[in-house]
Design an enzyme around this catalytic site. Sequence first.
Site, PDB file in Angstrom:
ATOM      1  N   GLU A   1       3.516  -4.553   7.253  1.00  0.00           N
ATOM      2  CA  GLU A   1       4.218  -3.490   7.947  1.00  0.00           C
ATOM      3  C   GLU A   1       5.332  -2.894   7.094  1.00  0.00           C
ATOM      4  O   GLU A   1       5.506  -1.684   7.047  1.00  0.00           O
ATOM      5  CB  GLU A   1       4.796  -4.068   9.246  1.00  0.00           C
ATOM      6  CG  GLU A   1       5.291  -3.053  10.231  1.00  0.00           C
ATOM      7  CD  GLU A   1       4.263  -1.980  10.531  1.00  0.00           C
ATOM      8  OE1 GLU A   1       3.063  -2.290  10.532  1.00  0.00           O
ATOM      9  OE2 GLU A   1       4.685  -0.825  10.740  1.00  0.00           O
ATOM     10  N   ASP A   2       6.071  -3.745   6.413  1.00  0.00           N
ATOM     11  CA  ASP A   2       7.310  -3.295   5.772  1.00  0.00           C
ATOM     12  C   ASP A   2       7.243  -3.184   4.255  1.00  0.00           C
ATOM     13  O   ASP A   2       8.214  -2.755   3.633  1.00  0.00           O
ATOM     14  CB  ASP A   2       8.467  -4.266   6.110  1.00  0.00           C
ATOM     15  CG  ASP A   2       8.760  -4.287   7.599  1.00  0.00           C
ATOM     16  OD1 ASP A   2       8.294  -3.370   8.290  1.00  0.00           O
ATOM     17  OD2 ASP A   2       9.435  -5.226   8.056  1.00  0.00           O
TER      18      ASP A   2
END
Length: 725
Positions: free
Chosen positions: A93-94
């Site tokens: 996600e990051d």
Amino acid sequence: MSVVLDQVEQKQEAGERRFEIGDLLKLMERRYGANEIADVLAAYKLAESAHDGQSRVSGEPYIFHPIAVARIVFEMNMDHRSVMAALLHDVVEDTSISCEEITAQFGEDVSVIVDGLSKLTHLKFKSRAEAQAANFQKMLLAMVDDIRVILIKLADRIHNMRTLGAMRADKRRRIARETLEVYAPIANRLGIYSMKNELEDLGFRALYPARYRVLQESVKKRSQNRQEIVQKFEILVAARLEEAGIVSTVHGREKHLYSLYQKMRSKQASLDDIFDMFAIRIVTQSVDDCYRTLGVMHNVYKPLPRSFKDYIAIPKGNGYQSLHTVLFSPMGVPIEVQIRTTEMDTFAETGVAAHWMYKEGQSNSAQQRAHQWLANLMDMQANSADTMEFYENVKVDLFPDEIYVFSPNGDIYQLPQNATPVDFAYMVHSDIGNACLTAKVNRKLAPLNSMLESGQTVEIITSPKQRPTAHWLNFVVTAKARNAIRTYLKHQSREKTVEFGRQLLVRALTRYSRSLTDIDEKAEQAVLRQLNLANLEMLYNELGLGNQIPSMVAAWLLDEGDQQADMEQAMQLSPEIDPGPLIVEGGEDAVIALAKCCMPIPGDNIQGMITAGQGVLVHRAGCRNVGRHRRRQREWVAVVWSASVKGQFQTSVIIELNNVPGALATVATAMSDMDTNIEDIRFERTNDKITVMNFILSVRDRTHLGRLIKNVRILRETHKVKRAS
Ligand code: MN
């Protein structure tokens, strides 16, 4: 009051050093081998380099968050792959790392969990409505196909809640509310009470800091006095049970703050009125001992009327089992007592269960099933070599055949699997269903028959001109859509039948070079009287349904007005002046049906036969029944397939199979590879060399069938194949 919160705070106050990866690996030595620990370390290294330079709102390096989550996951007794996934949970996600890279390095299993966790990140809880919260919970559960995703998500949430202090106030409240309305109930459903309690107390504290503080203070004030009472009572109870020869452990128990708060609110009571603020739990070695313990307790101390609950015979929906009662203690205060076995006690802290499988108000059998399921669960837990296998088993029971999709404004709708945009449209409103033209799924145009998946946003585009068609019945799966379409078609069908009957009569009159306007009023009345019909519309309806034969009615009408016309003449007239064939669209139709004898499909030459009560029955041109009826001088109508005909059509194929092992399976596979549904297989006859089978298949058209026959013919297992005549 809340043990965990206090511990966390004490640690923070004491300035204890951070929990680091080395601490985690050391902990893991208790349960895992060197290889597994090496895998966890490798996952950590990837996470560390991926999150390098990132920090949390609190300012600390980001990597401490995944380490903390991994620790919680480990302490939940999950497998080492779950710990790896916990370390990697924010990586996709990051950071720039992709799922493929995780698959390549750590395998499918870890990567599927990480992928599931990343997907959940995108879900945003919007509305505060209670129904919405319940649906959101279900949606979360339905979106993952591995329960470990949910358990890691809960661990993630717990750590985020523990470290919520650094967030902005509005964000803090939003996350706290989501925790109370969505995540704590999920932990509750899964029967993980330790997590549920912590999530609730953390959420309560963040959402209502003042109330939390006041309640915490007042509980502390009363605590000392009550604790003495409970301790005295514990000793008395233990002695009584020993006398009765029951082996048990007895301990005092404090309710967590949020449950006290809820009780005060729901009962409009002050803390002093909440008598069961303190309670004891008795853990025995068998179910039998639970009931014997209850007997002893009720003999010695007076129970509060109607306070006894038997959750052993009738477990709570999430599988929780225990006996509950409230006793008047000799110290003058009522005390709540829970009695359960060691297994039940363990399950109550860590269990995983399926609440929604057993809806309230269901019969005994559901309760028995719940019971049975729980027993199996205990069994599995005891017998599973590793947690992986255990979760695989639970998963099957946990995820129902439901999907959850969003409307464009964020409302969640529950649909069965394989549901289509049309099902969704009717779920929203029957007017939207009746007018749906096309759909946008995740903002892209999608056909009305596409299959929806959990998490998609579905928008229906309507048109006032659009009407339900019988074709939709081929793909809708909800009863609601099916019934609404049927009702609509039925309503339409009388109108359609009447119009169709009128057309049939016009055609028949054309053969006499006449039209409806040529019919004499008196002749019309005479025919209607004769047929016992009130008006012309009813006559058309009878014609449309095939209860009257158009050429005969036409002749009759003309005959009544003009004595010279007769049937002989009708049959001799050339078909050249026929006004053109009827168009066959396929699907369910009120007035045109496909004959079961020859099963015509698009591309076949066809003929229509007017049949009493069925309207026009469409046969293949060469059908045996066509010849038979032609001799009987039935009424025939020219029919052709519509150019836009669509759908699946049933037809029959005779296959002679060589008697070799697996022949039927090979042929069936070849058919499904060709996108063909087998609707029915009928056994015709057999000898020692071959077996003759009649396959009823769904195909699109003649070309499709032709290719299918060709592909089946070349199989080694096939002796002969041909379409049934
Ligand atoms: Mn996280």
